[in-house]
Design a protein around this motif. Structure first.
Motif, mmCIF file in Angstrom:
data_model
loop_
_atom_site.group_PDB
_atom_site.id
_atom_site.type_symbol
_atom_site.label_atom_id
_atom_site.label_comp_id
_atom_site.label_asym_id
_atom_site.label_seq_id
_atom_site.Cartn_x
_atom_site.Cartn_y
_atom_site.Cartn_z
ATOM 1 N N TYR A 33 0.826 -1.202 0.000
ATOM 2 C CA TYR A 33 0.000 0.000 0.000
ATOM 3 C C TYR A 33 0.864 1.259 0.000
ATOM 4 C CZ TYR A 33 -3.555 -3.230 1.869
ATOM 5 O OH TYR A 33 -4.408 -4.278 2.062
ATOM 6 N N TYR A 35 0.212 5.208 1.409
ATOM 7 C CA TYR A 35 -0.627 6.144 2.133
ATOM 8 C C TYR A 35 0.021 7.526 2.099
ATOM 9 C CZ TYR A 35 -3.551 2.518 4.266
ATOM 10 O OH TYR A 35 -4.448 1.491 4.476
ATOM 11 N N GLN A 37 0.069 11.320 4.178
ATOM 12 C CA GLN A 37 -0.281 12.012 5.405
ATOM 13 C C GLN A 37 0.051 13.483 5.264
ATOM 14 O OE1 GLN A 37 1.914 11.149 9.066
ATOM 15 N NE2 GLN A 37 0.033 11.363 10.256
ATOM 16 N N ALA A 41 -3.008 15.578 9.992
ATOM 17 C CA ALA A 41 -4.097 14.691 9.569
ATOM 18 C C ALA A 41 -3.702 13.232 9.723
ATOM 19 C CB ALA A 41 -4.461 14.986 8.116
ATOM 20 N N GLY A 42 -4.683 12.365 9.646
ATOM 21 C CA GLY A 42 -4.412 10.936 9.639
ATOM 22 C C GLY A 42 -3.909 10.513 8.272
ATOM 23 N N LEU A 43 -3.746 9.230 8.094
ATOM 24 C CA LEU A 43 -3.237 8.708 6.827
ATOM 25 C C LEU A 43 -4.384 8.449 5.867
ATOM 26 C CD1 LEU A 43 -0.881 8.084 8.876
ATOM 27 C CD2 LEU A 43 -0.298 6.216 7.328
ATOM 28 N N LEU A 45 -5.422 6.504 2.316
ATOM 29 C CA LEU A 45 -5.013 5.478 1.369
ATOM 30 C C LEU A 45 -4.981 6.067 -0.038
ATOM 31 C CD1 LEU A 45 -4.394 2.495 0.667
ATOM 32 C CD2 LEU A 45 -6.871 2.149 0.462
ATOM 33 N N PHE A 88 3.787 7.038 3.062
ATOM 34 C CA PHE A 88 4.156 5.801 3.749
ATOM 35 C C PHE A 88 3.856 4.612 2.852
ATOM 36 C CE2 PHE A 88 4.929 7.213 8.066
ATOM 37 C CZ PHE A 88 4.249 8.423 8.129
ATOM 38 N N ALA A 97 -1.680 -7.204 11.076
ATOM 39 C CA ALA A 97 -1.886 -5.799 10.774
ATOM 40 C C ALA A 97 -0.790 -5.299 9.834
ATOM 41 C CB ALA A 97 -1.876 -4.985 12.069
ATOM 42 N N LEU A 98 -1.055 -4.203 9.149
ATOM 43 C CA LEU A 98 -0.082 -3.627 8.231
ATOM 44 C C LEU A 98 1.199 -3.231 8.960
ATOM 45 C CD1 LEU A 98 -2.148 -1.194 5.956
ATOM 46 C CD2 LEU A 98 -1.467 -3.547 5.520
ATOM 47 N N THR A 99 2.326 -3.423 8.271
ATOM 48 C CA THR A 99 3.612 -2.920 8.744
ATOM 49 C C THR A 99 3.974 -1.730 7.872
ATOM 50 O OG1 THR A 99 4.318 -5.118 9.430
ATOM 51 C CG2 THR A 99 6.037 -3.463 9.137
ATOM 52 N N PHE A 100 4.236 -0.602 8.507
ATOM 53 C CA PHE A 100 4.507 0.637 7.787
ATOM 54 C C PHE A 100 5.990 0.969 7.788
ATOM 55 C CE2 PHE A 100 0.385 2.598 6.935
ATOM 56 C CZ PHE A 100 -0.451 1.839 7.711
ATOM 57 N N GLY A 101 6.430 1.639 6.712
ATOM 58 C CA GLY A 101 7.747 2.242 6.716
ATOM 59 C C GLY A 101 7.719 3.526 7.524
ATOM 60 N N SER A 102 8.877 4.166 7.624
ATOM 61 C CA SER A 102 8.975 5.378 8.443
ATOM 62 C C SER A 102 8.557 6.636 7.697
ATOM 63 C CB SER A 102 10.397 5.534 8.987
ATOM 64 O OG SER A 102 11.319 5.511 7.920
#
Lengths: 110, 113
Positions: A33, A35, A37, A41-43, A45, A88, A97-102
């Motif tokens: 995915y 995303y 930001q 605000a939130g993320l 998609l 992201f 659950a999703l694993t996100f990059g930094s």
């Protein structure tokens, strides 16, 4: 364990193309995915790609997936100042659950 | 509701106090997730609820952190005896099913002084 890595910062001029890169380690990822930001605000998609695809295009966005190298990229054509944000990438494996990059901060200069 | 709602949007608390953060997911979304975003950092997974299954608590950083989800809808994240390192933005997300994309709330910015 799984890990997702991104470069921290990218600066481009308005009208140019932006390419944001991401690498991941889990070869059994099913979905990947992108995303966005914006400040405070939130993320949101933007787009996603299934792991058996190698490209997906959606208007100004192009996602490329190299599953062999575990490399994902997001290309934004004709980048606008409104595209300035943190981007992201995230990977999903199984029912975890999703694993996100930094995150990569994209700065668009007028 | 139309989106994921989190409250409060900002919380300042004294070190050692307990705090509760609330998340209202999108109606009908069976999966609910809590993440933490520290300044300049990515998203750190905390906990995940899916339907009536036992939650995945593998991301909770210490036993001071707990969460519950009542009636398969609203969730509360509780941090006991807050520490300064707990200062972060706490993000909640929901999805229709585990394979679906997430819809995020705007987050709760927690500051521990």
């Amino acid at each position: 364990g799984e890990d997702v890595e991104q470069s921290l910062f990218l600066s481009v001029r308005e009208g140019d193309s932006s390419v944001i890169n991401c690498t991941y380690t889990d070869s059994s990822s099913t979905y990947l995915y992108w995303y966005k930001q914006e400040p405070g605000a939130g993320l949101q998609l933007l787009t996603y790609i299934f792991s058996n695809m190698d490209m997906k295009q959606d208007q100004r966005l192009t996602v490329l997936l190299n599953k062999k190298d575990k490399h994902l990229s997001l290309r934004i054509a004709d980048t606008q100042t409104g595209d300035s944000a943190i981007y992201f990438c995230a990977e999903k494996t199984g029912r975890r659950a999703l694993t996100f990059g930094s995150g990569t901060r994209l700065q668009v200069q007028p | 509701g139309a989106g994921v709602s989190q409250s409060p949007s900002n919380k300042v608390t004294e070190k050692g106090k307990d705090v509760e953060l609330r998340c209202d997911p999108i109606s009908g979304h069976t999966a609910l997730y809590w993440y933490r975003q520290s300044l300049g950092q990515g998203l750190e997974f905390l906990i995940y609820f899916q339907g009536n299954s036992a939650p995945d608590k593998s991301g909770l950083p210490s036993d001071r952190f707990s969460a519950e989800r009542t009636g398969g809808s609203v969730s509360t994240l509780t941090i006991q005896r807050t520490q300064q390192e707990d200062s972060a933005v706490y993000l909640c997300a929901s999805s229709r099913d585990p394979e679906g994309g997430y819809t995020f709330g705007s987050g709760t910015r927690l500051t521990v002084v």
